[in-house]
Design an enzyme around this catalytic site. Structure first.
Site, mmCIF file in Angstrom:
data_model
loop_
_atom_site.group_PDB
_atom_site.id
_atom_site.type_symbol
_atom_site.label_atom_id
_atom_site.label_comp_id
_atom_site.label_asym_id
_atom_site.label_seq_id
_atom_site.Cartn_x
_atom_site.Cartn_y
_atom_site.Cartn_z
ATOM 1 N N ILE A 13 -5.283 -3.345 7.454
ATOM 2 C CA ILE A 13 -6.642 -2.804 7.375
ATOM 3 C C ILE A 13 -6.606 -1.277 7.352
ATOM 4 O O ILE A 13 -7.270 -0.645 6.528
ATOM 5 C CB ILE A 13 -7.502 -3.336 8.536
ATOM 6 C CG1 ILE A 13 -7.698 -4.848 8.382
ATOM 7 C CG2 ILE A 13 -8.847 -2.602 8.587
ATOM 8 C CD1 ILE A 13 -8.194 -5.544 9.621
ATOM 9 N N ALA A 16 -5.391 -0.158 3.983
ATOM 10 C CA ALA A 16 -6.418 -0.356 2.960
ATOM 11 C C ALA A 16 -7.529 0.686 3.081
ATOM 12 O O ALA A 16 -8.011 1.216 2.085
ATOM 13 C CB ALA A 16 -6.997 -1.769 3.056
ATOM 14 N N GLU A 17 -7.900 1.000 4.310
ATOM 15 C CA GLU A 17 -8.967 1.971 4.544
ATOM 16 C C GLU A 17 -8.472 3.409 4.404
ATOM 17 O O GLU A 17 -9.267 4.340 4.345
ATOM 18 C CB GLU A 17 -9.574 1.756 5.930
ATOM 19 C CG GLU A 17 -10.323 0.438 6.075
ATOM 20 C CD GLU A 17 -11.586 0.359 5.235
ATOM 21 O OE1 GLU A 17 -12.322 1.360 5.159
ATOM 22 O OE2 GLU A 17 -11.839 -0.701 4.638
ATOM 23 N N GLY A 18 -7.155 3.592 4.378
ATOM 24 C CA GLY A 18 -6.577 4.923 4.207
ATOM 25 C C GLY A 18 -6.868 5.838 5.388
ATOM 26 O O GLY A 18 -7.144 7.024 5.209
ATOM 27 N N SER A 113 -12.543 -2.130 1.536
ATOM 28 C CA SER A 113 -11.350 -1.873 0.724
ATOM 29 C C SER A 113 -10.459 -3.108 0.568
ATOM 30 O O SER A 113 -9.496 -3.084 -0.201
ATOM 31 C CB SER A 113 -10.539 -0.743 1.353
ATOM 32 O OG SER A 113 -10.169 -1.107 2.669
#
Length: 143
Positions: A13, A16-18, A113
């Site tokens: 997570i 994906a969210e950076g 994301s």
């Protein structure tokens, strides 16, 4: 939260969210988070039509954070709050059954994301997420 599978899913997570624990959603008005006493609740302008209060490793919206009733915005609280969301989105049962894809899909309404998210923002491919998960799982399993 000590289970390597849960830690690896949290890493997916965050990837994906950076984001990391001090990340505010990137846009006009965004600054690094330096005070972890509470969610920063800064409305950041991403585009003419999109504003967000997302903050932290898992990009919690302020409204979501308020509902989770955490004592502060520390990294430990962020991790615990993310696990609450994993449970709310029914991500843990498929994860523990070995169906990582389903676990990730179950979270795509919480995290924009993730593959298959309906929010119209850029998403990652499932193959990439599974690769991140496998690498992270190996790391957490050695500890």
């Amino acid at each position: 939260m000590k289970d390597p599978r849960v830690r690896a899913l949290l890493d997916v997570i965050a990837y994906a969210e950076g984001a990391d624990y001090a990340t505010m959603v990137k846009g006009e008005g965004s600054v690094p988070i330096t005070d972890f006493a509470r969610h920063p609740n800064v409305l950041v302008t991403l585009s003419k039509s999109l504003k967000s209060t997302a903050a932290g490793r898992y990009q919690f919206l302020y409204s979501t954070w308020q509902g989770l009733k955490m004592p502060d915005f520390s990294p430990i609280s962020q991790d615990k709050a993310a696990v609450k969301l994993l449970k709310r989105r029914r991500m843990l049962k498929p994860l523990f059954a070995g169906d990582v894809e389903q676990a990730i899909r179950n979270g795509n309404r919480e995290w924009a994301s993730l593959p298959g998210s309906p929010y119209g923002q850029p998403t990652h491919q499932m193959a990439e997420m599974l690769q991140v998960y496998s690498k992270s799982l190996a790391k957490w399993s050695r500890r």
